[in-house]
Design a protein around this motif. Sequence first.
Motif, PDB file in Angstrom:
ATOM      1  N   ARG A  85       2.662   1.029  23.469  1.00 39.62           N
ATOM      2  CA  ARG A  85       2.731   1.976  22.336  1.00 39.62           C
ATOM      3  C   ARG A  85       3.613   1.422  21.232  1.00 39.62           C
ATOM      4  O   ARG A  85       3.230   1.394  20.064  1.00 39.62           O
ATOM      5  N   ASP A  86       4.808   0.966  21.592  1.00 37.18           N
ATOM      6  CA  ASP A  86       5.735   0.472  20.585  1.00 37.18           C
ATOM      7  C   ASP A  86       5.261  -0.841  19.977  1.00 37.18           C
ATOM      8  O   ASP A  86       5.434  -1.073  18.779  1.00 37.18           O
ATOM      9  N   GLY A  87       4.657  -1.711  20.783  1.00 38.30           N
ATOM     10  CA  GLY A  87       4.105  -2.955  20.255  1.00 38.30           C
ATOM     11  C   GLY A  87       3.020  -2.690  19.228  1.00 38.30           C
ATOM     12  O   GLY A  87       2.971  -3.325  18.169  1.00 38.30           O
ATOM     13  N   ARG A  88       2.160  -1.729  19.518  1.00 35.93           N
ATOM     14  CA  ARG A  88       1.110  -1.364  18.558  1.00 35.93           C
ATOM     15  C   ARG A  88       1.706  -0.769  17.288  1.00 35.93           C
ATOM     16  O   ARG A  88       1.227  -1.028  16.180  1.00 35.93           O
ATOM     17  N   SER A  89       2.752   0.022  17.442  1.00 38.67           N
ATOM     18  CA  SER A  89       3.407   0.623  16.288  1.00 38.67           C
ATOM     19  C   SER A  89       3.997  -0.461  15.389  1.00 38.67           C
ATOM     20  O   SER A  89       3.849  -0.411  14.161  1.00 38.67           O
ATOM     21  N   VAL A  90       4.648  -1.445  15.968  1.00 36.23           N
ATOM     22  CA  VAL A  90       5.209  -2.544  15.183  1.00 36.23           C
ATOM     23  C   VAL A  90       4.088  -3.360  14.543  1.00 36.23           C
ATOM     24  O   VAL A  90       4.195  -3.779  13.388  1.00 36.23           O
ATOM     25  N   ALA A  91       2.994  -3.571  15.271  1.00 39.39           N
ATOM     26  CA  ALA A  91       1.858  -4.313  14.703  1.00 39.39           C
ATOM     27  C   ALA A  91       1.300  -3.584  13.484  1.00 39.39           C
ATOM     28  O   ALA A  91       0.965  -4.216  12.477  1.00 39.39           O
ATOM     29  N   ARG A  92       1.200  -2.243  13.544  1.00 35.77           N
ATOM     30  CA  ARG A  92       0.739  -1.473  12.383  1.00 35.77           C
ATOM     31  C   ARG A  92       1.705  -1.614  11.217  1.00 35.77           C
ATOM     32  O   ARG A  92       1.293  -1.753  10.068  1.00 35.77           O
ATOM     33  N   LEU A  93       3.008  -1.615  11.501  1.00 35.79           N
ATOM     34  CA  LEU A  93       4.009  -1.783  10.456  1.00 35.79           C
ATOM     35  C   LEU A  93       3.868  -3.156   9.801  1.00 35.79           C
ATOM     36  O   LEU A  93       3.861  -3.263   8.575  1.00 35.79           O
ATOM     37  N   VAL A  94       3.728  -4.192  10.607  1.00 37.76           N
ATOM     38  CA  VAL A  94       3.569  -5.554  10.075  1.00 37.76           C
ATOM     39  C   VAL A  94       2.316  -5.636   9.213  1.00 37.76           C
ATOM     40  O   VAL A  94       2.338  -6.167   8.100  1.00 37.76           O
ATOM     41  N   ARG A  95       1.204  -5.087   9.723  1.00 36.20           N
ATOM     42  CA  ARG A  95      -0.051  -5.105   8.958  1.00 36.20           C
ATOM     43  C   ARG A  95       0.115  -4.380   7.627  1.00 36.20           C
ATOM     44  O   ARG A  95      -0.309  -4.867   6.571  1.00 36.20           O
ATOM     45  N   SER A  96       0.755  -3.229   7.652  1.00 33.08           N
ATOM     46  CA  SER A  96       0.958  -2.449   6.437  1.00 33.08           C
ATOM     47  C   SER A  96       1.809  -3.219   5.429  1.00 33.08           C
ATOM     48  O   SER A  96       1.492  -3.265   4.235  1.00 33.08           O
ATOM     49  N   GLU A  97       2.867  -3.840   5.897  1.00 25.72           N
ATOM     50  CA  GLU A  97       3.739  -4.585   4.984  1.00 25.72           C
ATOM     51  C   GLU A  97       3.048  -5.843   4.465  1.00 25.72           C
ATOM     52  O   GLU A  97       3.238  -6.213   3.309  1.00 25.72           O
ATOM     53  N   LEU A  98       2.244  -6.499   5.295  1.00 27.74           N
ATOM     54  CA  LEU A  98       1.483  -7.663   4.823  1.00 27.74           C
ATOM     55  C   LEU A  98       0.461  -7.245   3.775  1.00 27.74           C
ATOM     56  O   LEU A  98       0.297  -7.921   2.764  1.00 27.74           O
ATOM     57  N   ASN A  99      -0.228  -6.136   4.025  1.00 27.67           N
ATOM     58  CA  ASN A  99      -1.208  -5.648   3.046  1.00 27.67           C
ATOM     59  C   ASN A  99      -0.529  -5.309   1.723  1.00 27.67           C
ATOM     60  O   ASN A  99      -1.049  -5.634   0.650  1.00 27.67           O
ATOM     61  N   ALA A 100       0.634  -4.674   1.783  1.00 33.27           N
ATOM     62  CA  ALA A 100       1.362  -4.339   0.558  1.00 33.27           C
ATOM     63  C   ALA A 100       1.786  -5.611  -0.176  1.00 33.27           C
ATOM     64  O   ALA A 100       1.686  -5.684  -1.402  1.00 33.27           O
ATOM     65  N   ALA A 101       2.228  -6.608   0.569  1.00 34.49           N
ATOM     66  CA  ALA A 101       2.641  -7.870  -0.061  1.00 34.49           C
ATOM     67  C   ALA A 101       1.449  -8.562  -0.701  1.00 34.49           C
ATOM     68  O   ALA A 101       1.565  -9.126  -1.793  1.00 34.49           O
TER      69      ALA A 101
END
Length: 117
Positions: A85-101
């Motif tokens: 659960r937490d690994g997926r949550s961090v992966a979503r955060l990374v994806r979101s920040e990469l998309n924003a960048a």
Amino acid sequence: SDAFYRLDANEMLQYCLPFLQRIFPDFQPEWVKRHYLWRARFAQPVVTRGYASTVPDVKTPLKGLYLASMAQIYPEDRGTNYAIRDGRSVARLVRSELNAALEDSSAIDLSVEGQPA
């Protein structure tokens, strides 16, 4: 001090093979090309008084470095499901920040003196 903890990688494999064959009747021991044994001295982080205030954030001070560990599943007890659960949550955060960048970088003019980017 448990006997399982003292087994080496080959002994553990030999112990597990009958169970793998029971779960997967077609399983053949020859399919195993490599095997490893990983063990930790402690089964879970030791939670002390005030632990919640010491749990590190998933965002580290280093740009682009994130942390997801069993120490962060607090207040739940250890469990692979919480780690996933937490690994997926961090992966979503990374994806979101990469998309924003990427969106921010698309607005930057990358042309070089009269040549289009």
